[in-house]
Design a protein around this motif. Structure first.
Motif, PDB file in Angstrom:
ATOM      1  N   VAL A  95      19.827  -2.354  16.200  1.00  0.00           N
ATOM      2  CA  VAL A  95      19.282  -2.702  14.881  1.00  0.00           C
ATOM      3  C   VAL A  95      17.942  -3.418  15.020  1.00  0.00           C
ATOM      4  O   VAL A  95      17.036  -3.218  14.217  1.00  0.00           O
ATOM      5  N   LEU A  96      17.813  -4.206  16.073  1.00  0.00           N
ATOM      6  CA  LEU A  96      16.581  -4.964  16.298  1.00  0.00           C
ATOM      7  C   LEU A  96      15.505  -4.143  17.006  1.00  0.00           C
ATOM      8  O   LEU A  96      14.419  -4.650  17.289  1.00  0.00           O
ATOM      9  N   GLY A  97      15.807  -2.870  17.299  1.00  0.00           N
ATOM     10  CA  GLY A  97      14.832  -2.022  17.983  1.00  0.00           C
ATOM     11  C   GLY A  97      14.767  -2.248  19.477  1.00  0.00           C
ATOM     12  O   GLY A  97      13.842  -1.764  20.133  1.00  0.00           O
ATOM     13  N   ARG A  98      15.729  -2.939  20.011  1.00  0.00           N
ATOM     14  CA  ARG A  98      15.791  -3.201  21.453  1.00  0.00           C
ATOM     15  C   ARG A  98      16.658  -2.104  22.091  1.00  0.00           C
ATOM     16  O   ARG A  98      17.718  -2.357  22.635  1.00  0.00           O
ATOM     17  N   TYR A  99      16.148  -0.874  22.015  1.00  0.00           N
ATOM     18  CA  TYR A  99      16.935   0.306  22.359  1.00  0.00           C
ATOM     19  C   TYR A  99      17.372   0.375  23.820  1.00  0.00           C
ATOM     20  O   TYR A  99      18.539   0.696  24.083  1.00  0.00           O
ATOM     21  N   PRO A 100      16.517   0.088  24.788  1.00  0.00           N
ATOM     22  CA  PRO A 100      16.994   0.148  26.180  1.00  0.00           C
ATOM     23  C   PRO A 100      18.145  -0.841  26.448  1.00  0.00           C
ATOM     24  O   PRO A 100      19.103  -0.502  27.140  1.00  0.00           O
ATOM     25  N   GLU A 101      18.040  -2.025  25.860  1.00  0.00           N
ATOM     26  CA  GLU A 101      19.118  -2.996  26.025  1.00  0.00           C
ATOM     27  C   GLU A 101      20.391  -2.520  25.328  1.00  0.00           C
ATOM     28  O   GLU A 101      21.497  -2.750  25.819  1.00  0.00           O
ATOM     29  N   ALA A 102      20.224  -1.857  24.197  1.00  0.00           N
ATOM     30  CA  ALA A 102      21.386  -1.297  23.493  1.00  0.00           C
ATOM     31  C   ALA A 102      22.070  -0.258  24.366  1.00  0.00           C
ATOM     32  O   ALA A 102      23.297  -0.272  24.516  1.00  0.00           O
ATOM     33  N   VAL A 103      21.288   0.642  24.948  1.00  0.00           N
ATOM     34  CA  VAL A 103      21.870   1.680  25.809  1.00  0.00           C
ATOM     35  C   VAL A 103      22.587   1.049  26.991  1.00  0.00           C
ATOM     36  O   VAL A 103      23.735   1.408  27.303  1.00  0.00           O
ATOM     37  N   ASP A 104      21.942   0.105  27.660  1.00  0.00           N
ATOM     38  CA  ASP A 104      22.569  -0.535  28.826  1.00  0.00           C
ATOM     39  C   ASP A 104      23.878  -1.218  28.451  1.00  0.00           C
ATOM     40  O   ASP A 104      24.889  -1.073  29.148  1.00  0.00           O
ATOM     41  N   THR A 105      23.868  -1.956  27.361  1.00  0.00           N
ATOM     42  CA  THR A 105      25.066  -2.680  26.924  1.00  0.00           C
ATOM     43  C   THR A 105      26.175  -1.714  26.537  1.00  0.00           C
ATOM     44  O   THR A 105      27.337  -1.895  26.929  1.00  0.00           O
ATOM     45  N   LEU A 106      25.824  -0.688  25.787  1.00  0.00           N
ATOM     46  CA  LEU A 106      26.842   0.260  25.329  1.00  0.00           C
ATOM     47  C   LEU A 106      27.357   1.133  26.469  1.00  0.00           C
ATOM     48  O   LEU A 106      28.537   1.494  26.485  1.00  0.00           O
ATOM     49  N   ARG A 107      26.520   1.448  27.443  1.00  0.00           N
ATOM     50  CA  ARG A 107      27.022   2.165  28.631  1.00  0.00           C
ATOM     51  C   ARG A 107      28.054   1.309  29.369  1.00  0.00           C
ATOM     52  O   ARG A 107      29.089   1.809  29.803  1.00  0.00           O
ATOM     53  N   ARG A 108      27.737   0.043  29.524  1.00  0.00           N
ATOM     54  CA  ARG A 108      28.678  -0.875  30.184  1.00  0.00           C
ATOM     55  C   ARG A 108      29.979  -0.951  29.385  1.00  0.00           C
ATOM     56  O   ARG A 108      31.069  -0.939  29.947  1.00  0.00           O
TER      57      ARG A 108
END
Length: 171
Positions: A95-108
């Motif tokens: 939501v905050l546009g921090r897409y790479p961090e979103a991907v990393d967190t959701l992959r984990r």
């Protein structure tokens, strides 16, 4: 067996009261109480998770992030709360546009909870946001084929799964 000390009982009562306030439709008051608890128990992952969640409910995503990060660092959460905290953090990053961090967190999160469709759905959205459209579509189609009760999807499940493996296939 050791009985919980007074401080632990206070923490549990105060946390339960704040969560109840959020559930009863008063997240603003819950937030104030949770912030006090977070100051008092800065290393408590459950307090951090509930504080993050309440900030999210209020649309204060940027303020939720440090609490989510604190909640998922290390252990201490039940599996259900850890799942919720990882989903919340990944979704909030997105939501905050921090897409790479979103991907990393959701992959984990998907690695920890591989059968959870919600996590895979949020991962697909974050992958889309990073321009990984093919991977996002593959994940979405695989999830759709595996979980849909729609008769048409059920009928073409094998074809959908095959196309998910090779989106450019014509046969």
């Amino acid at each position: 067996m050791d009985e919980p000390d007074r401080d632990e009982l206070d923490r549990e009562e105060l946390l339960a009261a704040a969560v109840r306030l959020r559930g009863q439709g008063d997240p603003g008051q819950a937030r104030l109480r949770l912030l006090e608890l977070a100051d008092r128990y800065p290393d408590d992952p459950e307090v951090a998770y509930q504080t993050a969640w309440t900030h999210d409910v209020l649309g204060r995503e940027a303020e939720a992030v440090p609490f989510y990060e604190r909640a998922v660092r290390g252990g201490g959460l039940s599996a259900e709360d850890r799942h919720g905290a990882l989903l919340g953090l990944g979704s909030t990053y997105r939501v905050l546009g921090r897409y790479p961090e979103a991907v990393d967190t959701l992959r984990r999160a998907v690695a920890e909870f591989p059968d959870d469709g919600a996590l895979r759905t949020f991962l697909a959205m974050a992958l889309y946001n990073t321009g990984r459209h093919e991977e996002a579509m593959r994940l979405t189609l695989t999830l759709l084929a595996a979980t849909s009760e729609d008769p048409g999807v059920r009928r073409y499940r094998r074809a959908i799964e095959e196309y998910a493996r090779d989106l450019d296939a014509t046969v």
